[in-house]
Design a protein around this motif. Structure first.
Motif, PDB file in Angstrom:
ATOM      1  N   LEU A  33       0.833  -1.202   0.000  1.00 25.30           N
ATOM      2  CA  LEU A  33       0.000   0.000   0.000  1.00 25.30           C
ATOM      3  C   LEU A  33       0.868   1.251   0.000  1.00 25.30           C
ATOM      4  O   LEU A  33       1.917   1.298   0.653  1.00 25.30           O
ATOM      5  N   PRO A  34       0.447   2.276  -0.705  1.00 23.79           N
ATOM      6  CA  PRO A  34       1.251   3.496  -0.804  1.00 23.79           C
ATOM      7  C   PRO A  34       1.255   4.305   0.489  1.00 23.79           C
ATOM      8  O   PRO A  34       0.291   4.262   1.260  1.00 23.79           O
ATOM      9  N   THR A  35       2.342   5.002   0.709  1.00 24.19           N
ATOM     10  CA  THR A  35       2.420   5.930   1.840  1.00 24.19           C
ATOM     11  C   THR A  35       2.016   7.338   1.410  1.00 24.19           C
ATOM     12  O   THR A  35       1.718   8.183   2.245  1.00 24.19           O
ATOM     13  N   PHE A  36       2.020   7.586   0.110  1.00 25.14           N
ATOM     14  CA  PHE A  36       1.542   8.872  -0.420  1.00 25.14           C
ATOM     15  C   PHE A  36       0.733   8.598  -1.681  1.00 25.14           C
ATOM     16  O   PHE A  36       0.995   7.647  -2.403  1.00 25.14           O
ATOM     17  N   THR A  37      -0.253   9.445  -1.931  1.00 30.52           N
ATOM     18  CA  THR A  37      -1.102   9.277  -3.116  1.00 30.52           C
ATOM     19  C   THR A  37      -1.319  10.589  -3.857  1.00 30.52           C
ATOM     20  O   THR A  37      -1.890  10.607  -4.939  1.00 30.52           O
ATOM     21  N   CYS A  59       3.261   1.887  -8.987  1.00 28.84           N
ATOM     22  CA  CYS A  59       4.050   3.086  -9.204  1.00 28.84           C
ATOM     23  C   CYS A  59       5.052   3.198  -8.050  1.00 28.84           C
ATOM     24  O   CYS A  59       4.641   3.193  -6.879  1.00 28.84           O
ATOM     25  N   SER A  60       6.333   3.233  -8.377  1.00 30.60           N
ATOM     26  CA  SER A  60       7.398   3.344  -7.365  1.00 30.60           C
ATOM     27  C   SER A  60       7.281   2.268  -6.292  1.00 30.60           C
ATOM     28  O   SER A  60       7.468   2.531  -5.099  1.00 30.60           O
ATOM     29  N   GLY A  61       6.927   1.053  -6.714  1.00 32.08           N
ATOM     30  CA  GLY A  61       6.899  -0.079  -5.805  1.00 32.08           C
ATOM     31  C   GLY A  61       5.637  -0.253  -4.997  1.00 32.08           C
ATOM     32  O   GLY A  61       5.516  -1.223  -4.234  1.00 32.08           O
ATOM     33  N   SER A  62       4.672   0.653  -5.152  1.00 26.15           N
ATOM     34  CA  SER A  62       3.411   0.555  -4.411  1.00 26.15           C
ATOM     35  C   SER A  62       2.243   0.373  -5.375  1.00 26.15           C
ATOM     36  O   SER A  62       2.293   0.837  -6.508  1.00 26.15           O
ATOM     37  N   THR A  92      -9.192   2.157 -10.896  1.00 31.46           N
ATOM     38  CA  THR A  92      -9.654   2.578  -9.578  1.00 31.46           C
ATOM     39  C   THR A  92      -8.439   3.035  -8.789  1.00 31.46           C
ATOM     40  O   THR A  92      -7.505   2.260  -8.569  1.00 31.46           O
ATOM     41  N   SER A  93      -8.442   4.272  -8.368  1.00 32.42           N
ATOM     42  CA  SER A  93      -7.312   4.822  -7.620  1.00 32.42           C
ATOM     43  C   SER A  93      -7.329   4.295  -6.180  1.00 32.42           C
ATOM     44  O   SER A  93      -8.360   4.336  -5.507  1.00 32.42           O
ATOM     45  N   VAL A  94      -6.199   3.806  -5.705  1.00 31.84           N
ATOM     46  CA  VAL A  94      -6.117   3.272  -4.354  1.00 31.84           C
ATOM     47  C   VAL A  94      -6.210   4.388  -3.313  1.00 31.84           C
ATOM     48  O   VAL A  94      -6.809   4.208  -2.244  1.00 31.84           O
ATOM     49  N   GLY A  95      -5.659   5.552  -3.625  1.00 31.07           N
ATOM     50  CA  GLY A  95      -5.605   6.656  -2.672  1.00 31.07           C
ATOM     51  C   GLY A  95      -6.921   6.991  -1.987  1.00 31.07           C
ATOM     52  O   GLY A  95      -6.999   7.000  -0.741  1.00 31.07           O
TER      53      GLY A  95
END
Length: 222
Positions: free
Chosen positions: A102-106, A182-185, A206-209
């Motif tokens: 899961l991303p840390t930033f979106t 994107c960038s590993g997430s 579908t955007s995860v953010g």
């Protein structure tokens, strides 16, 4: 090109074992896919880890225990087209799933990303692949997406969706539910589009953010 991403599974019909959609293992107990991929009862589906390096001839499977669609999912507009699958993974070693995807930033997401899928190699072939494929896509703004797809096909700003386009590369039938990294997430899930790999024509994801809090709450409550 071939993709090396063992956490991308094939969502299959449990009776025929025919590939239907993609899904990504977020943990030993949860996988992420598109909501439109899971319209039947849980016992109709099974996850097969085609890209997991196993010693046997048969790839490991995961049982689908529960389907949790996003509460704002709209099957007509495909807004918020995302679902979580509670799974039972039949593997003794699950340490390789400890790293969070899961991303840390979106915010401010841009640039090149990688899509993974088991879908059609050619739109007219009608054959999905047992081997995972990967392709490079570029994130485009919703305004650019609307200009290309038109106001009815392009997602609304409040739909939790995003768009991406590739140079002769695109998601196709059978790729729905698969991830966009994107960038590993994992930043998005493949949702829908108009045909496949039409030059300059973006596909919708579908955007995860916008759904990150919902995803994390489900995983935290497990």
């Amino acid at each position: 090109m071939r993709g090396i991403q063992p956490r991308v599974a094939s969502l299959q019909n449990s009776s025929s074992l025919c590939h239907m959609c993609g899904a990504t293992l977020l943990s030993p107990t949860f996988a992420l896919t598109a909501a439109h991929c899971v319209t039947k009862d849980t016992d109709q589906y099974v996850l097969q880890l085609n890209n997991y390096c196993s010693h046997g001839d048969v790839p490991p499977k995961a049982e689908v225990l529960q389907i949790i669609k996003h509460p704002l999912y709209n099957p007509i507009t495909r807004a918020h087209d995302v679902a979580m699958l509670r799974i039972a993974l039949h593997l003794s070693d699950v340490t390789w799933l400890s790293h969070s995807l899961l991303p840390t930033f979106t915010f401010g997401l841009s640039g090149e990303c990688t899509i993974y899928g088991y879908g059609y190699k050619e739109v007219d072939a009608g054959i999905t692949s047992e081997r995972l494929s990967a392709g490079t896509l570029r994130i485009v703004s919703l305004d650019e997406c609307t200009a290309a797809l038109g106001p009815y096909a392009a997602p609304r700003h409040d739909s939790g969706m995003m768009c991406a386009v590739g140079d002769g590369v695109d998601a196709c039938q059978g790729d729905s539910g698969g991830p966009l990294f994107c960038s590993g997430s994992i930043q998005a899930v493949s949702s829908h589009g108009i045909s496949c790999a039409v030059p300059g024509l973006p596909a919708v994801y579908t955007s995860v953010g916008p759904h990150l809090q919902w995803i994390r709450e489900l995983m935290r409550d497990d």
